[in-house]
Write a protein that holds these residues in place. Structure first.
Motif, short mmCIF file in Angstrom:
data_model
loop_
_atom_site.label_atom_id
_atom_site.label_comp_id
_atom_site.label_asym_id
_atom_site.label_seq_id
_atom_site.Cartn_x
_atom_site.Cartn_y
_atom_site.Cartn_z
N ALA A 86 0.84 -1.21 0.00
CA ALA A 86 0.00 0.00 0.00
C ALA A 86 0.87 1.25 0.00
CB ALA A 86 -0.93 0.00 1.21
N LEU A 87 2.01 1.18 0.67
CA LEU A 87 2.90 2.34 0.77
C LEU A 87 3.66 2.60 -0.52
CD1 LEU A 87 4.39 4.51 2.47
CD2 LEU A 87 5.94 2.69 3.24
N CYS A 88 4.03 1.54 -1.24
CA CYS A 88 4.94 1.73 -2.38
C CYS A 88 4.21 2.25 -3.61
CB CYS A 88 5.67 0.43 -2.70
SG CYS A 88 4.70 -0.79 -3.59
N ASP A 89 4.97 2.92 -4.47
CA ASP A 89 4.45 3.42 -5.75
C ASP A 89 4.81 2.48 -6.90
OD1 ASP A 89 3.50 6.31 -5.03
OD2 ASP A 89 5.46 6.09 -4.07
N PHE A 90 5.95 1.79 -6.79
CA PHE A 90 6.45 0.89 -7.82
C PHE A 90 7.02 -0.35 -7.17
CE2 PHE A 90 7.54 5.33 -8.86
CZ PHE A 90 6.64 5.55 -9.90
N VAL A 91 7.14 -1.41 -7.98
CA VAL A 91 7.72 -2.66 -7.50
C VAL A 91 8.84 -3.08 -8.44
CG1 VAL A 91 7.30 -5.08 -6.97
CG2 VAL A 91 5.53 -3.40 -6.50
N LEU A 92 9.97 -3.47 -7.86
CA LEU A 92 11.06 -4.11 -8.59
C LEU A 92 11.07 -5.56 -8.13
CD1 LEU A 92 13.75 -4.36 -10.18
CD2 LEU A 92 14.92 -3.47 -8.16
N SER A 93 10.89 -6.50 -9.09
CA SER A 93 10.65 -7.87 -8.67
C SER A 93 11.15 -8.87 -9.69
CB SER A 93 9.13 -8.07 -8.47
OG SER A 93 8.80 -9.41 -8.17
N ARG A 94 11.30 -10.12 -9.26
CA ARG A 94 11.36 -11.25 -10.17
C ARG A 94 9.98 -11.35 -10.85
NH1 ARG A 94 16.45 -12.42 -11.55
NH2 ARG A 94 17.69 -13.43 -9.93
N ALA A 95 9.78 -12.40 -11.63
CA ALA A 95 8.54 -12.49 -12.41
C ALA A 95 7.77 -13.77 -12.12
CB ALA A 95 8.84 -12.36 -13.90
N GLY A 96 7.76 -14.18 -10.85
CA GLY A 96 6.90 -15.30 -10.46
C GLY A 96 5.44 -14.92 -10.64
N SER A 97 4.65 -15.84 -11.15
CA SER A 97 3.28 -15.52 -11.55
C SER A 97 2.42 -15.01 -10.40
CB SER A 97 2.64 -16.77 -12.17
OG SER A 97 1.27 -16.55 -12.44
N ASN A 98 2.44 -15.69 -9.26
CA ASN A 98 1.57 -15.28 -8.15
C ASN A 98 1.86 -13.85 -7.73
OD1 ASN A 98 0.19 -17.83 -7.74
ND2 ASN A 98 2.14 -18.61 -7.01
N ALA A 99 3.13 -13.50 -7.63
CA ALA A 99 3.51 -12.17 -7.17
C ALA A 99 3.08 -11.10 -8.17
CB ALA A 99 5.01 -12.10 -6.94
N ILE A 100 3.38 -11.31 -9.46
CA ILE A 100 3.11 -10.23 -10.42
C ILE A 100 1.61 -10.03 -10.64
CG2 ILE A 100 5.36 -10.46 -11.51
CD1 ILE A 100 4.09 -11.95 -13.82
N PHE A 101 0.81 -11.07 -10.47
CA PHE A 101 -0.64 -10.88 -10.57
C PHE A 101 -1.17 -10.12 -9.36
CE2 PHE A 101 -0.86 -14.09 -14.01
CZ PHE A 101 -1.71 -13.41 -14.87
N GLU A 102 -0.53 -10.27 -8.20
CA GLU A 102 -0.93 -9.46 -7.05
C GLU A 102 -0.59 -7.99 -7.29
OE1 GLU A 102 -1.02 -12.67 -3.39
OE2 GLU A 102 0.68 -11.28 -3.49
N PHE A 103 0.59 -7.72 -7.87
CA PHE A 103 0.94 -6.34 -8.19
C PHE A 103 -0.04 -5.76 -9.21
CE2 PHE A 103 5.54 -8.04 -7.67
CZ PHE A 103 5.40 -8.07 -6.30
N LEU A 104 -0.44 -6.60 -10.18
CA LEU A 104 -1.41 -6.16 -11.18
C LEU A 104 -2.75 -5.82 -10.53
CD1 LEU A 104 -2.52 -5.81 -14.07
CD2 LEU A 104 -2.75 -8.30 -14.20
N ALA A 105 -3.21 -6.67 -9.60
CA ALA A 105 -4.48 -6.42 -8.92
C ALA A 105 -4.45 -5.10 -8.14
CB ALA A 105 -4.80 -7.58 -7.98
N LEU A 106 -3.26 -4.76 -7.62
CA LEU A 106 -3.11 -3.51 -6.85
C LEU A 106 -2.73 -2.32 -7.74
CD1 LEU A 106 -1.19 -4.94 -3.76
CD2 LEU A 106 -3.58 -4.22 -3.83
#
Length: 355
Positions: A252-272
């Motif tokens: 909630a605090l962050c504006d951007f995410v720097l991440s690997r590309a595991g599916s579960n994680a990136i779909f959560e970033f997409l939802a947010l």
């Protein structure tokens, strides 16, 4: 009373869908068991959950490359099948739900030997080796990407979409500020996530780039167990090995995410609707699933991709600044994504199959 047994592990990505589903079944009064490895991250994540009985079995990693451990691991898998068979025979679950990872194969086979129905879930665009093997012993197969259905037996396969944990929608930026100790600032905040075990090269490049990065951003760095660096200090930099219940607040605090590309994680970033810079695992480090996940997201306009071979402190700073400049465009593209309620669909499918 209905009983469900979950399995999956080896990485956080093979556990998060289970974590999302377990509270629903707990609220409905199901008895919940979980089979995982003795020392894997799944034990760390699941053992602290209420209403879950955790069982450990022997595991052997399934490798596509030559390794001396390949000689020993088949015996560990066979031992794991026997252990899983006995646990399932004793617990008598109505259904087994498998999220994948090498620990899941003995469990799925043990369920099949006990004639217990099995539903497996595949997060990535292409199925992992564990789920390819497990699919032969499964009742149903659920996929995150619609294209993945064609990789399995179509009579068993069903596209459900990405499963997103309900908890991530309840983050609070004020709690995130309090946790990090940051004060309010006009600087945008980047959350760096290298996966459950961290990513050494990403960690190193972030720290080398700190003098330049902190001119433009505040950094929250989840660096992995044992990878804290006490020499990396700056008022706009915070590092943690791992967070659990605090993650929704940091998102909630962050504006951007720097991440690997595991599916579960990136779909959560997409939802947010969090714009992303993705650095997928290379072909040398994996079977290439993250490369395909990242490419799919980049085509849809949800992220920018930086290949690890091109990762330097300079490229990291420049690419993050480009993501920042194009923030509104990324958010607009993500707003057009039509998301199924995959959690509800999975819950319904599990309940119906258990009957």
């Amino acid at each position: 009373m209905k009983k469900i047994l979950f399995t999956g592990g080896g990485s956080a990505g093979h556990v998060t869908v289970n974590i999302a589903l377990i509270p629903r079944f707990a609220r409905e009064g199901w008895t919940i068991d979980y089979i995982g490895s003795t020392n894997g991250i799944e034990k760390q994540l699941i053992s602290s959950m209420p209403h879950v009985n955790y069982h450990s079995i022997s595991t052997g990693k399934l490798r596509r490359y030559f390794d001396l451990q390949n000689v020993k691991d088949p015996f560990r898998v066979v031992r794991g099948v026997l252990q899983a068979y006995r646990i399932i025979k004793e617990q008598k679950p109505n259904i087994v739900f498998s999220k994948g990872g090498f620990v899941s194969v003995p469990v799925v086979m043990g369920a099949w030997l006990n004639k217990v129905p099995v539903i497996i879930h595949e997060s990535d665009l292409t199925p992992g080796l564990a789920n390819q093997i497990a699919s032969r012993f499964s009742t149903r197969i659920c996929t995150t990407f619609p294209e993945t259905v064609n990789a399995f037996n179509n009579r068993k396969s069903r596209y459900v979409g990405p499963v997103v944990r309900e908890a991530i929608f309840h983050g609070d930026a004020a709690r995130g500020l309090a946790f990090t100790g940051f004060s309010k600032s006009a600087k945008p905040t980047i959350l760096v996530m290298g996966g459950s075990l961290g990513a050494q090269k990403i960690n190193r490049m972030v720290r080398e780039a700190l003098p330049e990065l902190t001119k433009h951003f505040r950094i929250i760095h989840l660096c992995g167990k044992g990878q804290l660096d006490p020499t990396s200090t700056h008022p706009d930099y915070r590092q943690y090995e791992y967070v659990n219940e605090e993650l929704p607040d940091l998102l909630a605090l962050c504006d951007f995410v720097l991440s690997r590309a595991g599916s579960n994680a990136i779909f959560e970033f997409l939802a947010l609707k969090k714009p992303m810079l993705l650095i997928p695992l290379t072909k040398q480090q994996s079977r290439g699933d993250q490369l395909l996940n990242a490419a799919s997201f980049e085509r849809s306009g949800y992220c920018k991709v930086l290949q690890e071979e091109k990762l330097t402190p300079q490229t990291l700073v420049s690419q993050l600044r480009e993501v920042s400049w194009d923030k509104d465009e990324y958010i607009q593209n993500m707003s057009r994504f039509q998301q199924n309620d995959a959690l509800a669909l999975l819950h319904q499918l599990i309940t119906e199959t258990a009957k």
